[in-house]
Scaffold this active site. Structure first.
Site, PDB file in Angstrom:
ATOM      1  N   LYS A   1      41.226  39.340  36.307  1.00 41.21           N
ATOM      2  CA  LYS A   1      40.922  37.923  36.516  1.00 41.21           C
ATOM      3  C   LYS A   1      39.504  37.616  36.036  1.00 41.21           C
ATOM      4  O   LYS A   1      38.537  38.234  36.503  1.00 41.21           O
ATOM      5  CB  LYS A   1      41.069  37.615  38.015  1.00 41.21           C
ATOM      6  CG  LYS A   1      41.250  36.167  38.384  1.00 41.21           C
ATOM      7  CD  LYS A   1      41.585  36.102  39.870  1.00 41.21           C
ATOM      8  CE  LYS A   1      41.761  34.690  40.355  1.00 41.21           C
ATOM      9  NZ  LYS A   1      42.023  34.668  41.820  1.00 41.21           N
TER      10      LYS A   1
ATOM     11  N   THR B   1      40.859  32.351  34.977  1.00 36.64           N
ATOM     12  CA  THR B   1      40.774  31.502  36.156  1.00 36.64           C
ATOM     13  C   THR B   1      39.692  30.436  35.984  1.00 36.64           C
ATOM     14  O   THR B   1      39.029  30.370  34.954  1.00 36.64           O
ATOM     15  CB  THR B   1      40.511  32.375  37.403  1.00 36.64           C
ATOM     16  OG1 THR B   1      40.641  31.583  38.576  1.00 36.64           O
ATOM     17  CG2 THR B   1      39.135  33.026  37.350  1.00 36.64           C
TER      18      THR B   1
ATOM     19  N   PHE C   1      43.152  24.848  38.044  1.00 37.20           N
ATOM     20  CA  PHE C   1      42.843  24.585  39.449  1.00 37.20           C
ATOM     21  C   PHE C   1      43.152  23.128  39.808  1.00 37.20           C
ATOM     22  O   PHE C   1      42.318  22.241  39.616  1.00 37.20           O
ATOM     23  CB  PHE C   1      41.382  24.905  39.730  1.00 37.20           C
ATOM     24  CG  PHE C   1      41.131  26.353  40.049  1.00 37.20           C
ATOM     25  CD1 PHE C   1      41.865  27.362  39.462  1.00 37.20           C
ATOM     26  CD2 PHE C   1      40.132  26.706  40.943  1.00 37.20           C
ATOM     27  CE1 PHE C   1      41.626  28.694  39.755  1.00 37.20           C
ATOM     28  CE2 PHE C   1      39.884  28.043  41.246  1.00 37.20           C
ATOM     29  CZ  PHE C   1      40.636  29.041  40.654  1.00 37.20           C
TER      30      PHE C   1
ATOM     31  N   GLU D   1      39.619  40.503  40.382  1.00 36.55           N
ATOM     32  CA  GLU D   1      38.639  39.641  39.724  1.00 36.55           C
ATOM     33  C   GLU D   1      37.389  40.383  39.272  1.00 36.55           C
ATOM     34  O   GLU D   1      36.791  41.154  40.037  1.00 36.55           O
ATOM     35  CB  GLU D   1      38.242  38.511  40.682  1.00 36.55           C
ATOM     36  CG  GLU D   1      37.353  37.472  40.058  1.00 36.55           C
ATOM     37  CD  GLU D   1      37.462  36.136  40.769  1.00 36.55           C
ATOM     38  OE1 GLU D   1      36.436  35.457  40.881  1.00 36.55           O
ATOM     39  OE2 GLU D   1      38.568  35.779  41.200  1.00 36.55           O
TER      40      GLU D   1
ATOM     41  N   ASP E   1      48.209  33.419  47.337  1.00 34.67           N
ATOM     42  CA  ASP E   1      46.772  33.324  47.105  1.00 34.67           C
ATOM     43  C   ASP E   1      46.030  33.827  48.343  1.00 34.67           C
ATOM     44  O   ASP E   1      45.430  33.051  49.084  1.00 34.67           O
ATOM     45  CB  ASP E   1      46.398  31.870  46.796  1.00 34.67           C
ATOM     46  CG  ASP E   1      45.000  31.744  46.207  1.00 34.67           C
ATOM     47  OD1 ASP E   1      44.392  32.781  45.919  1.00 34.67           O
ATOM     48  OD2 ASP E   1      44.533  30.608  46.049  1.00 34.67           O
TER      49      ASP E   1
END
Length: 323
Positions: free
Chosen positions: A132, A156, A178, A96, A17
């Site tokens: 993403k 996400t 998450f 993303e 990440d």
């Protein structure tokens, strides 16, 4: 004795990440993921000046610092990092879509398609990229279209079974629940203390994992946003886990025994299959105060970081023009 990180890799695909290329090279994850927060940090590191300078030079040639030029330059910067990361990891790089498009299906589709086209022009195939997208109703609908076009998506900012069920019905390639942010909400609400086994983020991912496996759903579960190694160890065996560099280093230094916690054959307690239309999704999701608040907060945070990146890019383009 192999490290816990090495043991984890035997049962889970480890994803890094970070947008820090040298860290990815050192830790050797299978996949990696970036977002505006990570790109902002990496863009300010001298080690990556060539990637930043190329994007800024391109932006300067476009003439001016209009919103469109700055946004396109930020896209180019993300692509520069993504293409470089694709040379290091053997698997996928997540790129993303702008968080301020989270409630616009058509704009999300256009941005995703432009990313894939640009990657393919750089020789990076769509099989190496995950688009993403925030797990809003609109984002999930965009993912449904993209998946049918052969563009794999990473949904996400996922905090609930309702989001996971809708993502599964949309045929999403991967979801990112998450963990740490779920824990943060419950701690802020005065709950706890929690152990790794009772951590509400861990419990949520275990429920989603069991739900997917019970119903034969192929969507990949990739736990994300960890606060400590205990959360990671409690999810050993999950399809994938995306982990920050400091926690990867802690796992690499720990030579204790790591027990597998998640197994596709164990679906005890998994919920029954959900099929949610828009009305059902919005109502069910709205009933979950934690998920509603954390999704909203997460989008706002990513938008702030994206705007900070845009401001940095605009400032540097102005400086280059004045030089």
């Amino acid at each position: 004795m192999p490290s816990k990180l090495d043991q984890l890799r035997t049962m889970t695909v480890v994803v890094s990440d970070t947008g820090d290329i040298e860290t990815v090279r050192r830790l050797k994850p299978q996949d990696c993921t970036t977002n505006p927060t990570l790109l902002l940090k990496a863009a300010e590191m001298s080690a990556y000046s060539s990637l930043v300078d190329e994007a800024l030079a391109w932006g300067t040639k476009q003439g001016g610092t209009s919103d469109a030029v700055v946004s396109a330059t930020c896209d180019r910067l993300a692509l520069n990092f993504g293409a470089e990361l694709s040379k290091i990891v053997p698997g996928r790089v997540s790129t993303e879509v702008d968080a301020d498009l989270s409630f616009d299906t058509q704009a999300t589709l256009a941005k995703a398609r432009s990313f894939i086209k640009a990657y393919e022009e750089r020789g990076v195939g769509r099989d190496r990229i995950l688009i993403k997208i925030a797990s809003t109703w609109e984002g999930i609908r965009a993912a449904e279209v993209l998946q049918k076009e052969g563009i794999d998506c990473n949904l996400t900012l996922l905090f609930s079974l309702a989001q996971a069920a809708a993502a599964a019905d949309a045929g999403a390639f991967l979801i990112s629940p998450f963990v740490g942010r779920i824990l943060d909400w419950h701690v802020k609400a005065g709950e706890g203390p929690f152990t790794p086994e009772t951590d509400p983020g861990v419990v949520s991912v275990r429920q989603i994992y069991a739900y997917y496996k019970k119903h034969g759903i192929p969507t990949v579960v990739m736990g994300a946003s960890f606060r400590n190694t205990g959360e990671i160890e409690a999810l050993a065996g999950c399809d994938r886990l995306t982990i920050g560099p400091s926690l990867l280093d802690q796992l690499a230094a720990d030579e204790g025994t790591l027990e597998r916690k998640l197994d596709p054959a164990n679906t005890e307690g998994a919920p029954e299959r959900l099929h949610l239309d828009e009305r059902g999704f919005r109502f069910t999701f709205n009933e979950d105060q934690m998920a509603t608040e954390k999704l909203s907060e997460g989008i706002r945070q990513f938008v702030r970081d994206l705007n900070s990146l845009r401001a940095l890019v605009a400032k540097r383009i102005d400086g280059a023009k004045a030089a």
